[in-house]
Design a protein around this motif. Sequence first.
Motif, mmCIF file in Angstrom:
data_model
loop_
_atom_site.group_PDB
_atom_site.id
_atom_site.type_symbol
_atom_site.label_atom_id
_atom_site.label_comp_id
_atom_site.label_asym_id
_atom_site.label_seq_id
_atom_site.Cartn_x
_atom_site.Cartn_y
_atom_site.Cartn_z
ATOM 1 N N ASP A 146 -27.604 23.421 10.507
ATOM 2 C CA ASP A 146 -28.922 23.200 9.919
ATOM 3 C C ASP A 146 -29.133 21.695 9.770
ATOM 4 O O ASP A 146 -28.529 21.055 8.907
ATOM 5 C CB ASP A 146 -29.008 23.891 8.559
ATOM 6 N N SER A 148 -31.439 20.038 8.586
ATOM 7 C CA SER A 148 -32.008 19.599 7.311
ATOM 8 C C SER A 148 -30.910 19.319 6.286
ATOM 9 O O SER A 148 -31.167 18.692 5.255
ATOM 10 C CB SER A 148 -32.977 20.645 6.764
ATOM 11 N N VAL A 169 -35.704 16.018 11.157
ATOM 12 C CA VAL A 169 -35.649 16.739 9.881
ATOM 13 C C VAL A 169 -34.408 16.384 9.068
ATOM 14 O O VAL A 169 -34.294 16.793 7.909
ATOM 15 C CB VAL A 169 -35.681 18.266 10.118
ATOM 16 N N HIS A 170 -33.462 15.650 9.667
ATOM 17 C CA HIS A 170 -32.259 15.310 8.920
ATOM 18 C C HIS A 170 -32.562 14.245 7.869
ATOM 19 O O HIS A 170 -33.620 13.617 7.872
ATOM 20 C CB HIS A 170 -31.153 14.826 9.866
ATOM 21 N N LYS A 171 -31.619 14.047 6.972
ATOM 22 C CA LYS A 171 -31.768 13.077 5.893
ATOM 23 C C LYS A 171 -31.117 11.758 6.297
ATOM 24 O O LYS A 171 -30.188 11.733 7.107
ATOM 25 C CB LYS A 171 -31.141 13.619 4.607
ATOM 26 N N ASN A 203 -37.050 12.192 2.882
ATOM 27 C CA ASN A 203 -35.738 12.408 3.497
ATOM 28 C C ASN A 203 -34.975 11.109 3.722
ATOM 29 O O ASN A 203 -33.895 11.119 4.317
ATOM 30 C CB ASN A 203 -35.893 13.130 4.842
#
Length: 227
Positions: A146, A148, A169-171, A203
């Motif tokens: 995932d 995220s 979508v990653h941080k 994010n």
Amino acid sequence: MSSNFDAIICNSGSEIYYPSLNPDAKSPGSAYLVDSDYYPHIDYRWGGDSLRNTLVRWATSINEKSKDNNTPVITEIDSGSDHCHAFEVNDPTTVPPYKELKRFIRIQALRCYPVYCQYRHRINVIPVLASRPQALRYLHVRWGIDLSNVVVFVGESGDSDYEGLLGGVHKNVVLKGTCRDTSNIHINRNYPLEHVVSTDHPNTVECEDCSTEGIAAALNKLGVGKS
């Protein structure tokens, strides 16, 4: 999937390795296993040896223009990969700007992607479909990670592919005070970085203190780890 899953993205995103379950102490290379299934995702029209020969001729032309012919400006080095042609740069001030190398590649109709890295002391040339963000997406597709929940640590600046690491979508945790002096890599950027990457995004957080406590606090702001 195991919670202690590890993967190592190398050579600017052209290689993915996993720690071996049964490493041989007598063979250091057995500590990691390459993910050969990643290659079909990035191998489209990869030039291989013919591309390498063109790049070597380019490097030779740069060396011939150097005032000090006794010391080559660019030297080919072994990247340990069939999908990354690497060159060591002895004098970054004499190497053509990143934009000029991309122009040369476009004129030659080469299907590859150059990355200036290590403060412009190294140039990686990888398949045009390969990148560190692409490797992250591949891990999502193959292993169901995932994205995220993935945290990417970056400096204030970085390699020529730096901007691509901050999207998605990653941080992101931006480590303030690290990788500042990379203006020679991004010298041709004719727009402010904040026009592409917003530090106000939920994010993305900045970490002023790069100690264990400071990084833990930054992760807490992203909702990762214990509060």
